[in-house]
Design a protein around this motif. Sequence first.
Motif, PDB file in Angstrom:
ATOM      1  N   TYR A 232      28.149  11.093  51.816  1.00 22.42           N
ATOM      2  CA  TYR A 232      27.152  11.341  50.779  1.00 22.42           C
ATOM      3  C   TYR A 232      27.684  10.954  49.394  1.00 22.42           C
ATOM      4  N   HIS A 233      28.913  11.366  49.099  1.00 24.46           N
ATOM      5  CA  HIS A 233      29.536  10.982  47.833  1.00 24.46           C
ATOM      6  C   HIS A 233      30.752  10.096  48.065  1.00 24.46           C
ATOM      7  N   ARG A 234      30.816   9.472  49.236  1.00 25.23           N
ATOM      8  CA  ARG A 234      31.884   8.556  49.620  1.00 25.23           C
ATOM      9  C   ARG A 234      33.263   9.196  49.445  1.00 25.23           C
ATOM     10  N   LEU A 235      33.422  10.340  50.111  1.00 24.46           N
ATOM     11  CA  LEU A 235      34.718  10.996  50.174  1.00 24.46           C
ATOM     12  C   LEU A 235      35.438  10.543  51.435  1.00 24.46           C
ATOM     13  N   LYS A 236      36.721  10.805  51.502  1.00 23.71           N
ATOM     14  CA  LYS A 236      37.484  10.539  52.710  1.00 23.71           C
ATOM     15  C   LYS A 236      37.351  11.731  53.655  1.00 23.71           C
ATOM     16  N   GLY A 237      37.446  11.448  54.944  1.00 24.94           N
ATOM     17  CA  GLY A 237      37.326  12.531  55.911  1.00 24.94           C
ATOM     18  C   GLY A 237      38.320  13.638  55.682  1.00 24.94           C
ATOM     19  N   GLU A 238      39.553  13.267  55.343  1.00 30.60           N
ATOM     20  CA  GLU A 238      40.581  14.290  55.125  1.00 30.60           C
ATOM     21  C   GLU A 238      40.295  15.113  53.866  1.00 30.60           C
ATOM     22  N   GLN A 239      39.606  14.519  52.895  1.00 31.78           N
ATOM     23  CA  GLN A 239      39.216  15.289  51.712  1.00 31.78           C
ATOM     24  C   GLN A 239      38.193  16.355  52.084  1.00 31.78           C
ATOM     25  N   VAL A 240      37.247  15.996  52.964  1.00 34.14           N
ATOM     26  CA  VAL A 240      36.274  16.978  53.449  1.00 34.14           C
ATOM     27  C   VAL A 240      36.992  18.067  54.239  1.00 34.14           C
ATOM     28  N   ASP A 241      37.900  17.674  55.116  1.00 33.33           N
ATOM     29  CA  ASP A 241      38.615  18.648  55.948  1.00 33.33           C
ATOM     30  C   ASP A 241      39.360  19.677  55.106  1.00 33.33           C
ATOM     31  N   ALA A 242      39.883  19.224  53.968  1.00 30.43           N
ATOM     32  CA  ALA A 242      40.719  20.098  53.146  1.00 30.43           C
ATOM     33  C   ALA A 242      39.942  21.221  52.490  1.00 30.43           C
ATOM     34  N   VAL A 243      38.623  21.048  52.318  1.00 27.52           N
ATOM     35  CA  VAL A 243      37.866  22.023  51.533  1.00 27.52           C
ATOM     36  C   VAL A 243      36.656  22.614  52.253  1.00 27.52           C
ATOM     37  N   ILE A 244      36.280  22.079  53.390  1.00 28.06           N
ATOM     38  CA  ILE A 244      34.986  22.477  53.947  1.00 28.06           C
ATOM     39  C   ILE A 244      34.956  23.938  54.357  1.00 28.06           C
ATOM     40  N   ALA A 245      36.097  24.485  54.762  1.00 26.71           N
ATOM     41  CA  ALA A 245      36.122  25.894  55.159  1.00 26.71           C
ATOM     42  C   ALA A 245      35.797  26.815  53.993  1.00 26.71           C
ATOM     43  N   ASP A 246      36.070  26.357  52.769  1.00 29.42           N
ATOM     44  CA  ASP A 246      35.812  27.173  51.575  1.00 29.42           C
ATOM     45  C   ASP A 246      34.631  26.655  50.761  1.00 29.42           C
ATOM     46  N   LEU A 249      29.542  26.093  53.229  1.00 29.83           N
ATOM     47  CA  LEU A 249      28.784  25.605  54.380  1.00 29.83           C
ATOM     48  C   LEU A 249      29.249  26.330  55.635  1.00 29.83           C
ATOM     49  N   VAL A 250      28.375  26.394  56.627  1.00 28.47           N
ATOM     50  CA  VAL A 250      28.719  27.121  57.846  1.00 28.47           C
ATOM     51  C   VAL A 250      28.687  26.173  59.046  1.00 28.47           C
ATOM     52  N   PRO A 251      29.589  26.377  60.012  1.00 27.92           N
ATOM     53  CA  PRO A 251      29.608  25.504  61.191  1.00 27.92           C
ATOM     54  C   PRO A 251      28.436  25.816  62.122  1.00 27.92           C
ATOM     55  N   VAL A 252      27.842  24.766  62.673  1.00 29.72           N
ATOM     56  CA  VAL A 252      26.723  24.895  63.611  1.00 29.72           C
ATOM     57  C   VAL A 252      26.912  23.852  64.715  1.00 29.72           C
ATOM     58  N   TRP A 257      24.040  15.999  69.374  1.00 29.19           N
ATOM     59  CA  TRP A 257      24.844  15.316  68.374  1.00 29.19           C
ATOM     60  C   TRP A 257      26.238  14.981  68.893  1.00 29.19           C
ATOM     61  N   GLY A 258      26.791  15.869  69.706  1.00 23.21           N
ATOM     62  CA  GLY A 258      28.100  15.614  70.281  1.00 23.21           C
ATOM     63  C   GLY A 258      29.243  15.690  69.296  1.00 23.21           C
ATOM     64  N   LYS A 259      28.992  16.150  68.088  1.00 20.84           N
ATOM     65  CA  LYS A 259      30.021  16.289  67.067  1.00 20.84           C
ATOM     66  C   LYS A 259      29.837  17.611  66.342  1.00 20.84           C
ATOM     67  N   SER A 260      30.923  18.126  65.814  1.00 22.58           N
ATOM     68  CA  SER A 260      30.831  19.349  65.021  1.00 22.58           C
ATOM     69  C   SER A 260      29.966  19.089  63.796  1.00 22.58           C
ATOM     70  N   ALA A 261      29.223  20.107  63.411  1.00 24.95           N
ATOM     71  CA  ALA A 261      28.322  19.963  62.263  1.00 24.95           C
ATOM     72  C   ALA A 261      28.438  21.183  61.367  1.00 24.95           C
ATOM     73  N   TRP A 262      27.965  20.998  60.128  1.00 23.40           N
ATOM     74  CA  TRP A 262      27.989  22.059  59.123  1.00 23.40           C
ATOM     75  C   TRP A 262      26.621  22.097  58.468  1.00 23.40           C
ATOM     76  N   ALA A 263      26.211  23.294  58.074  1.00 22.21           N
ATOM     77  CA  ALA A 263      24.877  23.453  57.493  1.00 22.21           C
ATOM     78  C   ALA A 263      24.944  24.296  56.229  1.00 22.21           C
ATOM     79  N   ASP A 264      23.955  24.076  55.380  1.00 25.06           N
ATOM     80  CA  ASP A 264      23.735  24.929  54.227  1.00 25.06           C
ATOM     81  C   ASP A 264      23.166  26.249  54.761  1.00 25.06           C
TER      82      ASP A 264
END
Length: 396
Positions: A232-246, A249-252, A257-264
Amino acid sequence: MTSLPRPTAELSADEARRIALRAQGFLGAPDRRAGVRGVLRHLGAVQLDTISVLARSHELIPYARLGTVGRTTVDTAYWTPGSDGAPHAFEYWSHAACILPVEEWPHFAFRRRAYRARPHWNHALPDGTYDQVIKQLRTEGPLTATELGGAKKTSEWWDWSGTKVAVERALMYGEVVCAERRGWKRVYDLAERAIPDALLHDELDDTECLRRLVRLAGQSLGVGTRADIADYHRLKGEQVDAVIADSGLVPVTVEGWGKSAWADPAALETAPRGRHRTTLLSPFDSLIWERARTERIFGFTHRLEAYTPKPKRIYGYFAMPVLAGGHLVGRVDPAREGRTLVAKQVTLDGAKAVPAVAQALVEAASWVDCTDVRVERVDAPELREPLTRELSRALA
């Protein structure tokens, strides 16, 4: 490898699709009081592009959500400062070159720092040119590259002048800002003059910037995979990994889809219901700008063919997907001839799509001040006559 948290919800593919539509402003009554600026704040980024067929992409984005809002109104909403003289938006590198809400300026500090720390460029910068550009802007006020001394050395689009190289470098560094487009030309000004004092800082560390942008991406998408959120804002995957838990967003999990997802989490609180928009979409619309996500959610292969050699195009130069009833039901490659909107090529998802495509074409024609619609080619020849009849009824 850190284990992922347990999903808080299981969503069907249909629920995920409807959540995405609502998050992007296509499901439910549009907030007309907030208008174009509301659309910008809601999406977080509106992509710019040079191609103009019906209109430029940044005009098509609010049109697709709000309907026939005036094109002058759109540009005014983006670029006219408020009563305090502060801009509502600025242009910077996000998903691509995008219009961004001015309040997000501090959260792109991580990208400005990265540009300053990695000064490799494809264009040479003559000695003293950078300082001269800054001095000229300080003395003369907001200027285009042409007014600064010339955007190009030759007629070739890529052959930038030293002045253009300098001002674009200053833009990436954050010393200069583009807070207006004038005749499609960027108007540059010093950030210290254009950005409100309360926002003009790089005080947020990279983690705080990334956490904010990940949260905003999740809110704008409604639900998304790691790759969706990063794109969405052209971040790196590892940048998302570093902050997504905080990030808030919540995991769903999402069916199929076959992949982990996160939701508002707000998107999960109430079932997404309401009226669907029927409209043509810019190929650069954030609902569909990521090809893999579009295929996953809508079962629709989306590709811009403007840069594909004409003999190899399948759907047309600027094929615009047609959204109706929460689904992508076809494509239209448009053009204009005087006050006629020309559908050079129409691709329909069966006869059921005919009324929706006709409705989308007629509304788009009205928006760009056309009084007629002409269809040149329909991929399914047997649907040409039904589409023509439907258009005649709608235009009558």
